[in-house]
Design an enzyme around this catalytic site. Structure first.
Site, PDB file in Angstrom:
ATOM      1  N   CYS A 109       0.812  -1.226   0.000  1.00 55.64           N
ATOM      2  CA  CYS A 109       0.000   0.000   0.000  1.00 55.64           C
ATOM      3  C   CYS A 109       0.844   1.274   0.000  1.00 55.64           C
ATOM      4  O   CYS A 109       0.331   2.366  -0.244  1.00 55.64           O
ATOM      5  CB  CYS A 109      -0.937   0.007   1.201  1.00 55.64           C
ATOM      6  SG  CYS A 109      -2.017  -1.424   1.226  1.00 55.64           S
ATOM      7  N   HIS A 248      -3.504   7.128   3.010  1.00 57.85           N
ATOM      8  CA  HIS A 248      -3.894   5.866   2.374  1.00 57.85           C
ATOM      9  C   HIS A 248      -5.268   5.472   2.901  1.00 57.85           C
ATOM     10  O   HIS A 248      -5.514   5.508   4.103  1.00 57.85           O
ATOM     11  CB  HIS A 248      -2.843   4.794   2.703  1.00 57.85           C
ATOM     12  CG  HIS A 248      -3.277   3.420   2.331  1.00 57.85           C
ATOM     13  ND1 HIS A 248      -3.790   3.116   1.085  1.00 57.85           N
ATOM     14  CD2 HIS A 248      -3.286   2.262   3.033  1.00 57.85           C
ATOM     15  CE1 HIS A 248      -4.095   1.837   1.051  1.00 57.85           C
ATOM     16  NE2 HIS A 248      -3.799   1.292   2.214  1.00 57.85           N
ATOM     17  N   ASN A 278     -10.113  -0.536   0.394  1.00 58.28           N
ATOM     18  CA  ASN A 278      -8.655  -0.370   0.351  1.00 58.28           C
ATOM     19  C   ASN A 278      -8.146  -0.845  -1.017  1.00 58.28           C
ATOM     20  O   ASN A 278      -8.202  -2.034  -1.316  1.00 58.28           O
ATOM     21  CB  ASN A 278      -8.032  -1.196   1.485  1.00 58.28           C
ATOM     22  CG  ASN A 278      -6.519  -1.093   1.533  1.00 58.28           C
ATOM     23  OD1 ASN A 278      -5.880  -0.610   0.593  1.00 58.28           O
ATOM     24  ND2 ASN A 278      -5.930  -1.561   2.614  1.00 58.28           N
TER      25      ASN A 278
HETATM   26  N1  COA Z   1     -18.085  -9.282   9.835  1.00 54.40           N
HETATM   27  C1  COA Z   1     -18.473  -9.560  11.097  1.00 54.40           C
HETATM   28  N2  COA Z   1     -17.620  -9.945  12.058  1.00 54.40           N
HETATM   29  C2  COA Z   1     -16.313 -10.016  11.739  1.00 54.40           C
HETATM   30  C3  COA Z   1     -15.853  -9.732  10.449  1.00 54.40           C
HETATM   31  C4  COA Z   1     -16.801  -9.358   9.470  1.00 54.40           C
HETATM   32  N3  COA Z   1     -16.451  -9.054   8.220  1.00 54.40           N
HETATM   33  N4  COA Z   1     -14.507  -9.900  10.433  1.00 54.40           N
HETATM   34  C5  COA Z   1     -14.151 -10.267  11.672  1.00 54.40           C
HETATM   35  N5  COA Z   1     -15.238 -10.342  12.454  1.00 54.40           N
HETATM   36  C6  COA Z   1     -15.316 -10.714  13.869  1.00 54.40           C
HETATM   37  C7  COA Z   1     -14.142 -11.524  14.348  1.00 54.40           C
HETATM   38  O1  COA Z   1     -14.307 -12.873  14.032  1.00 54.40           O
HETATM   39  C8  COA Z   1     -14.176 -11.255  15.832  1.00 54.40           C
HETATM   40  O2  COA Z   1     -15.152 -12.071  16.405  1.00 54.40           O
HETATM   41  P1  COA Z   1     -14.914 -12.724  17.858  1.00 54.40           P
HETATM   42  O3  COA Z   1     -14.774 -11.556  18.783  1.00 54.40           O
HETATM   43  O4  COA Z   1     -16.141 -13.542  18.052  1.00 54.40           O
HETATM   44  O5  COA Z   1     -13.648 -13.512  17.733  1.00 54.40           O
HETATM   45  C9  COA Z   1     -14.658  -9.812  15.912  1.00 54.40           C
HETATM   46  O6  COA Z   1     -15.272  -9.515  14.673  1.00 54.40           O
HETATM   47  C10 COA Z   1     -13.549  -8.831  16.183  1.00 54.40           C
HETATM   48  O7  COA Z   1     -12.475  -9.128  15.304  1.00 54.40           O
HETATM   49  P2  COA Z   1     -11.187  -8.250  15.252  1.00 54.40           P
HETATM   50  O8  COA Z   1     -10.296  -8.787  14.195  1.00 54.40           O
HETATM   51  O9  COA Z   1     -10.641  -8.067  16.623  1.00 54.40           O
HETATM   52  O10 COA Z   1     -11.845  -6.881  14.786  1.00 54.40           O
HETATM   53  P3  COA Z   1     -11.177  -5.478  14.669  1.00 54.40           P
HETATM   54  O11 COA Z   1     -11.899  -4.507  15.496  1.00 54.40           O
HETATM   55  O12 COA Z   1      -9.701  -5.555  14.814  1.00 54.40           O
HETATM   56  O13 COA Z   1     -11.518  -5.130  13.154  1.00 54.40           O
HETATM   57  C11 COA Z   1     -10.334  -5.069  11.081  1.00 54.40           C
HETATM   58  C12 COA Z   1     -11.010  -5.943  12.131  1.00 54.40           C
HETATM   59  C13 COA Z   1      -9.761  -5.961  10.004  1.00 54.40           C
HETATM   60  C14 COA Z   1     -11.400  -4.142  10.474  1.00 54.40           C
HETATM   61  C15 COA Z   1      -9.233  -4.214  11.782  1.00 54.40           C
HETATM   62  O14 COA Z   1      -8.393  -5.050  12.515  1.00 54.40           O
HETATM   63  C16 COA Z   1      -8.419  -3.451  10.789  1.00 54.40           C
HETATM   64  O15 COA Z   1      -8.897  -2.516  10.189  1.00 54.40           O
HETATM   65  N6  COA Z   1      -7.136  -3.805  10.621  1.00 54.40           N
HETATM   66  C17 COA Z   1      -6.268  -3.157   9.691  1.00 54.40           C
HETATM   67  C18 COA Z   1      -6.577  -3.668   8.325  1.00 54.40           C
HETATM   68  C19 COA Z   1      -5.903  -2.865   7.275  1.00 54.40           C
HETATM   69  O16 COA Z   1      -6.179  -1.713   7.128  1.00 54.40           O
HETATM   70  N7  COA Z   1      -5.038  -3.509   6.501  1.00 54.40           N
HETATM   71  C20 COA Z   1      -4.368  -2.937   5.435  1.00 54.40           C
HETATM   72  C21 COA Z   1      -3.296  -2.049   5.901  1.00 54.40           C
HETATM   73  S1  COA Z   1      -2.595  -1.252   4.526  1.00 54.40           S
END
Ligand code: COA
Length: 321
Positions: A109, A248, A278
């Site tokens: 990215c 970004h 993204n």
């Molecule tokens: N829909 C519903 N629930 C979801 C889900 C979806 N699409 N994806 C994950 N979950 C669930 C998980 O299974 C977890 O459930 P649990 O508590 O029963 O285990 C819960 O939601 C929380 O998951 P978690 O991964 O802790 O959520 P989060 O608050 O960290 O959000 C992201 C997940 C991916 C949105 C977040 O971590 C994020 O934005 N990360 C950076 C990603 C990014 O930008 N990457 C590129 C960088 S360039």
């Protein structure tokens, strides 16, 4: 200085409601955690090179520069058409940029900022006059549509800029790029290279983007804040000297945290993650092109861009328009 910009997106739109039918998720969860509402996704016939060439063509038109005048095409992508040759070479052929060197950059990215930094150095050193920098991805081809934690995040697009020599007032003021290779496993596609044979990679489902979302989130917030702060401090500037911050577009929460870190009011922050998801290397040039079109970026404006991605890689740049 930036002589022209362009963008291209595939025709097909995938909404959060569509995703609700594909994996166990909800529109509300996706909006609350990411800010994303829809994304454009490629059809089977779309290629990264074609998207990038389209964005490049628009940027050349805006710059009023014939393709033969390009000295280099730098294409940032992690989803190139093939492992080799470079996708930039396909784009060179499509554009008829017969005098250009063409090559790809792999910095996920942050790829566009890496490309911008290199293009600026080529021009500053006199090795090139006109450089086309493109960020383009078809991330949905390496998306695991059974993994709800990643498949709701990404989209496909290309963005491009034509860079030429500055006029003493307008141009790239500074760039900053960094990486930390200790963190490669947190965001990667493990298969598809020389490390794992293809048949094993396919059988073990390693041909997909893998991500430790929570870890990536923490690092992204810190690194993007650091990169934005570093380049402002180095150039004796503050948020008050910046007209528009283009971060970004990964996630609304990361964008908000970055803006807060450098005390940038949200009205000076460009946000379009809701419409595209993204799009990795494409996200900043795509947003820049949109911002110029809709007047959020005006001639004379000073723009701060900042990104973070797999590697990990991160970086920032300040551009005077
Ligand atoms: N829909 C519903 N629930 C979801 C889900 C979806 N699409 N994806 C994950 N979950 C669930 C998980 O299974 C977890 O459930 P649990 O508590 O029963 O285990 C819960 O939601 C929380 O998951 P978690 O991964 O802790 O959520 P989060 O608050 O960290 O959000 C992201 C997940 C991916 C949105 C977040 O971590 C994020 O934005 N990360 C950076 C990603 C990014 O930008 N990457 C590129 C960088 S360039």
């Amino acid at each position: 200085m930036i002589l022209g910009t362009g963008r291209a997106v595939p025709k097909r739109v995938l909404t959060n409601a569509d995703l609700e039918k594909m994996v166990e998720t909800t529109d509300q969860w996706i909006r609350e955690r990411t800010g994303i509402e829809r994304r454009f996704i490629a059809d089977d016939k779309d290629t990264t090179s074609a998207l990038c060439a389209e964005a490049g063509r628009v940027a050349l038109q805006a710059a009023q520069l014939p393709a033969e005048k390009l000295d280099a095409i730098i294409l940032a992508t992690v989803t190139g058409d093939v492992t080799f040759p470079s996708t930039a070479c396909y784009v060179q052929e499509m554009l008829g940029a017969t005098n250009a060197a063409a090559f790809d950059i792999s910095a996920a990215c942050t790829g566009f900022i890496y490309g911008l930094s290199l293009a600026d150095s080529l021009i500053a050193s006199g090795k090139a006059q006109h450089v086309l920098v493109i960020g383009g991805e078809i991330l949905t081809r390496i998306t695991d549509w059974t993994d709800r934690a990643t498949c709701v995040l990404f989209g496909d697009a290309a963005g491009a800029i034509v860079l030429g020599p500055g006029d003493g007032q307008r141009g790239v003021i500074d760039t900053f790029i960094k990486s930390d290779g200790r963190l490669t496993p947190l965001l990667c596609m493990p298969g598809g290279g020389t490390k794992v044979p293809y048949d094993v990679a396919v059988a073990e489902r390693l041909m997909f983007l893998k991500m430790e979302g929570r870890e990536v989130f923490k690092h992204a917030v810190t690194a993007m804040g650091d990169a934005a702060e570093h380049i402002l401090t180095k150039n004796n500037l503050t948020a008050a000297d910046i007209n528009l911050l283009i971060p970004h577009q990964a996630n609304m929460r990361i964008i908000n945290a970055t803006a807060k870190r450098v005390s940038m009011p949200l009205e000076k922050v460009y946000v379009n993650v809701q419409n595209y998801g993204n799009t990795s290397a494409a996200s900043i040039p795509l947003a820049m092109d949109e911002a110029l079109e809709n007047g959020r970026l005006q001639p004379g404006d000073r723009c701060l861009i900042v990104a973070f991605g797999g590697g990990f890689t991160w970086g920032s740049a300040i551009i005077q328009f």
